[in-house]
Design a protein around this motif. Structure first.
Motif, PDB file in Angstrom:
ATOM      1  N   HIS A 338       0.814  -1.224   0.000  1.00  0.00           N
ATOM      2  CA  HIS A 338       0.000   0.000   0.000  1.00  0.00           C
ATOM      3  C   HIS A 338       0.840   1.262   0.000  1.00  0.00           C
ATOM      4  O   HIS A 338       0.394   2.310  -0.475  1.00  0.00           O
ATOM      5  CB  HIS A 338      -0.946  -0.009   1.205  1.00  0.00           C
ATOM      6  CG  HIS A 338      -1.904  -1.158   1.196  1.00  0.00           C
ATOM      7  ND1 HIS A 338      -2.905  -1.286   0.258  1.00  0.00           N
ATOM      8  CD2 HIS A 338      -2.003  -2.258   2.002  1.00  0.00           C
ATOM      9  CE1 HIS A 338      -3.599  -2.396   0.482  1.00  0.00           C
ATOM     10  NE2 HIS A 338      -3.064  -3.008   1.540  1.00  0.00           N
ATOM     11  N   ASN A 339       2.049   1.196   0.541  1.00  0.00           N
ATOM     12  CA  ASN A 339       2.961   2.342   0.549  1.00  0.00           C
ATOM     13  C   ASN A 339       4.314   1.901  -0.010  1.00  0.00           C
ATOM     14  O   ASN A 339       5.295   1.759   0.734  1.00  0.00           O
ATOM     15  CB  ASN A 339       3.124   2.883   1.973  1.00  0.00           C
ATOM     16  CG  ASN A 339       1.829   3.426   2.533  1.00  0.00           C
ATOM     17  OD1 ASN A 339       1.282   4.403   2.028  1.00  0.00           O
ATOM     18  ND2 ASN A 339       1.319   2.772   3.573  1.00  0.00           N
ATOM     19  N   PRO A 340       4.375   1.677  -1.321  1.00  0.00           N
ATOM     20  CA  PRO A 340       5.594   1.131  -1.916  1.00  0.00           C
ATOM     21  C   PRO A 340       6.785   2.083  -1.781  1.00  0.00           C
ATOM     22  O   PRO A 340       6.645   3.294  -1.938  1.00  0.00           O
ATOM     23  CB  PRO A 340       5.218   0.943  -3.390  1.00  0.00           C
ATOM     24  CG  PRO A 340       4.109   1.924  -3.624  1.00  0.00           C
ATOM     25  CD  PRO A 340       3.345   1.970  -2.339  1.00  0.00           C
ATOM     26  N   THR A 341       7.919   1.511  -1.494  1.00  0.00           N
ATOM     27  CA  THR A 341       9.152   2.293  -1.380  1.00  0.00           C
ATOM     28  C   THR A 341      10.343   1.378  -1.618  1.00  0.00           C
ATOM     29  O   THR A 341      10.320   0.199  -1.232  1.00  0.00           O
ATOM     30  CB  THR A 341       9.281   2.935   0.017  1.00  0.00           C
ATOM     31  OG1 THR A 341      10.603   3.489   0.152  1.00  0.00           O
ATOM     32  CG2 THR A 341       9.059   1.924   1.130  1.00  0.00           C
ATOM     33  N   ASN A 342      11.385   1.915  -2.224  1.00  0.00           N
ATOM     34  CA  ASN A 342      12.591   1.123  -2.446  1.00  0.00           C
ATOM     35  C   ASN A 342      13.367   0.872  -1.159  1.00  0.00           C
ATOM     36  O   ASN A 342      14.291   0.050  -1.151  1.00  0.00           O
ATOM     37  CB  ASN A 342      13.480   1.806  -3.486  1.00  0.00           C
ATOM     38  CG  ASN A 342      13.031   1.478  -4.906  1.00  0.00           C
ATOM     39  OD1 ASN A 342      12.904   0.313  -5.279  1.00  0.00           O
ATOM     40  ND2 ASN A 342      12.773   2.509  -5.697  1.00  0.00           N
ATOM     41  N   LYS A 343      12.968   1.531  -0.079  1.00  0.00           N
ATOM     42  CA  LYS A 343      13.576   1.219   1.216  1.00  0.00           C
ATOM     43  C   LYS A 343      13.268  -0.224   1.626  1.00  0.00           C
ATOM     44  O   LYS A 343      13.977  -0.804   2.452  1.00  0.00           O
ATOM     45  CB  LYS A 343      13.068   2.183   2.294  1.00  0.00           C
ATOM     46  CG  LYS A 343      13.641   3.586   2.182  1.00  0.00           C
ATOM     47  CD  LYS A 343      13.194   4.456   3.346  1.00  0.00           C
ATOM     48  CE  LYS A 343      13.814   5.843   3.253  1.00  0.00           C
ATOM     49  NZ  LYS A 343      13.415   6.722   4.373  1.00  0.00           N
TER      50      LYS A 343
END
Length: 439
Positions: A338-343
């Motif tokens: 839901h909150n995509p991030t490359n982290k």
């Protein structure tokens, strides 16, 4: 009387010299090329390899590289370098890899028929220590790796130096040039981005405007079709993982699927996807999976690749910058991400503070002072949105291939554009260097 005295003295000296013992001079020591390398790198492991293409000798050189060039007490790691040799007077091409190094002959080495030194990036591939000291995975430390290597090799090689690299390796070319402008005579950066932020908005803007409206609409339709057929596509992922002995524990197959769908538009334009090849919503789940696997690669999310790429994500999120994900086209169909991030793909429990000034300083240099740099880009490549733009007064050449992708090379340009590139290289390197046009 003085004449006779002088004559007697001369004869006496001559007789004395004639009776002296003759001492032979030591012969001049003649070193083989490999012995010269061993003298340059006395602590390295040097292994001869098979020479290919136009090279006459090839070596794997494993250096004891310091973790910290300002503090040798911090320890060392084994750093892999591959040297392919022709002649010490010929040009030498320095390959600054962005990741691991697989020995091969690069395009520029074929154009110059010179020597090549290919350097694996620190902490990648075989050059990765068992436990990575993340505080030393910095671009400035890598640049010192290159600078020290080049400084030593210049004692052996007297020809012109050309640095080159692709993508992250091309970015390293530009960073190196900004830190040590005189180490090389010419720099050639292929598809190299200089990214503004951990999530550079320019990549999203590119995805929303590149190509035709119809093609972009088809991309969105495909993303939605994959998620609407979630269970069937997940079954294909399971079959693929089993057949290829892949495991998905760092990311579940469900998470891998959703990240692959979100990644799809970026990779489609990056790798030169063809709109006519995009499956329709009526395609089978096997066809859908095969295509997203072709463009994105589901193996990108398996455990082995996850571990292999931890250094890359660390660098992107601390110094190099990266890109974000647009959930808008499929937000209603996402169940896991839901909150995509490359982290999500970065090492855990490590400081990921981003340094915005690092790349800004590199960009300022190459755009305003970066003389004798050749830039190669593809028009459609997503990373091209982050390409630097040298100012008109800078002696540089930027070539953008119409509708080209991240695979763009000099060989892909028209004969006329190739000649423009060769002429510029010839001018920068001087006419003592021979250019061999690609066939």
């Amino acid at each position: 009387m003085k004449f006779y005295k002088s004559l007697i003295l001369f004869v006496a000296l001559s007789l004395s010299m004639a009776t002296c013992k003759v001492v032979a001079l030591d012969p001049v020591e003649i070193l083989t090329f490999e012995q010269k390398l061993e003298k340059l790198f006395p602590n390295a492991e040097i292994t001869e390899m098979e020479a290919k293409d136009h090279f006459t000798k090839a070596y794997q050189i494993v250096l004891e590289e310091p973790f910290d060039h300002e503090n040798y007490a911090a320890g060392t790691f084994k750093h892999y370098v591959y040297l392919s040799h022709v002649d010490t007077k010929m040009p030498i091409v320095l390959i600054t890899e962005g990741y691991n190094a697989n020995p091969s002959t690069y395009e520029l080495s074929k154009i110059l028929k010179g020597n090549q030194v290919q350097v694996e990036y620190r902490f990648y591939g075989k050059s990765r220590p068992d436990s990575i000291p993340w505080q030393f995975l910095k671009n400035d430390q890598a640049i010192e790796d290159y600078h020290n290597l080049v400084t030593k090799l210049k004692r052996l090689y007297t020809g012109k130096w050309i640095s080159t690299g692709i993508s992250k390796g091309g970015e390293t070319v530009l960073i190196y040039k900004s830190k040590y402008p005189w180490d090389v005579n010419v720099a050639v950066a292929y598809v190299a981005p200089l990214i503004n932020a951990p999530e550079d908005i320019r990549t999203e803007e590119h995805i929303k405007t590149v190509g035709s409206d119809a093609c972009r609409a088809k991309i969105t339709e495909f993303q939605r079709a994959v998620l609407k057929n979630r269970e069937a596509v997940l079954s294909e992922i399971t079959n693929f993982a089993t057949a290829n002995k892949m495991s998905f524990t760092e990311l579940s197959p469900e998470e891998a699927l959703e990240y692959a769908v979100l990644e799809f538009p970026f990779s489609f334009w990056q790798w030169g996807g063809k709109c006519d090849a995009i499956p329709t919503e009526n395609s089978t789940s096997k066809v859908m999976f095969d295509y997203i696997n072709e463009i994105v690669g589901i193996s990108f999310y398996n455990d082995q690749t996850y571990v292999d790429l931890l250094p890359s994500y660390y660098q992107h999120l601390t110094e190099l910058g990266y890109y974000g994900f647009d959930t808008t086209p499929v937000k209603d169909l996402l169940k896991v991400v839901h909150n995509p991030t490359n982290k999500r793909f970065a090492p855990k429990n490590v400081d990921l503070t981003y340094s915005p000034n690092y790349i800004n300083e590199v960009r300022d240099f190459v755009e305003n002072k970066g003389n004798k740099i050749l830039y190669i880009y593809g028009e459609y490549d997503t990373w091209g949105a982050c390409a630097p733009s040298p100012k008109p007064h800078v002696n540089a050449l930027k070539m953008v291939l119409k509708e080209g992708s991240h695979k763009t090379r000099i060989a892909n340009f028209s004969k006329e554009d190739q000649q423009l590139i060769y002429d510029k290289l010839q001018n920068w390197l001087g006419y003592s260097v021979t250019i061999y046009p690609l066939k």
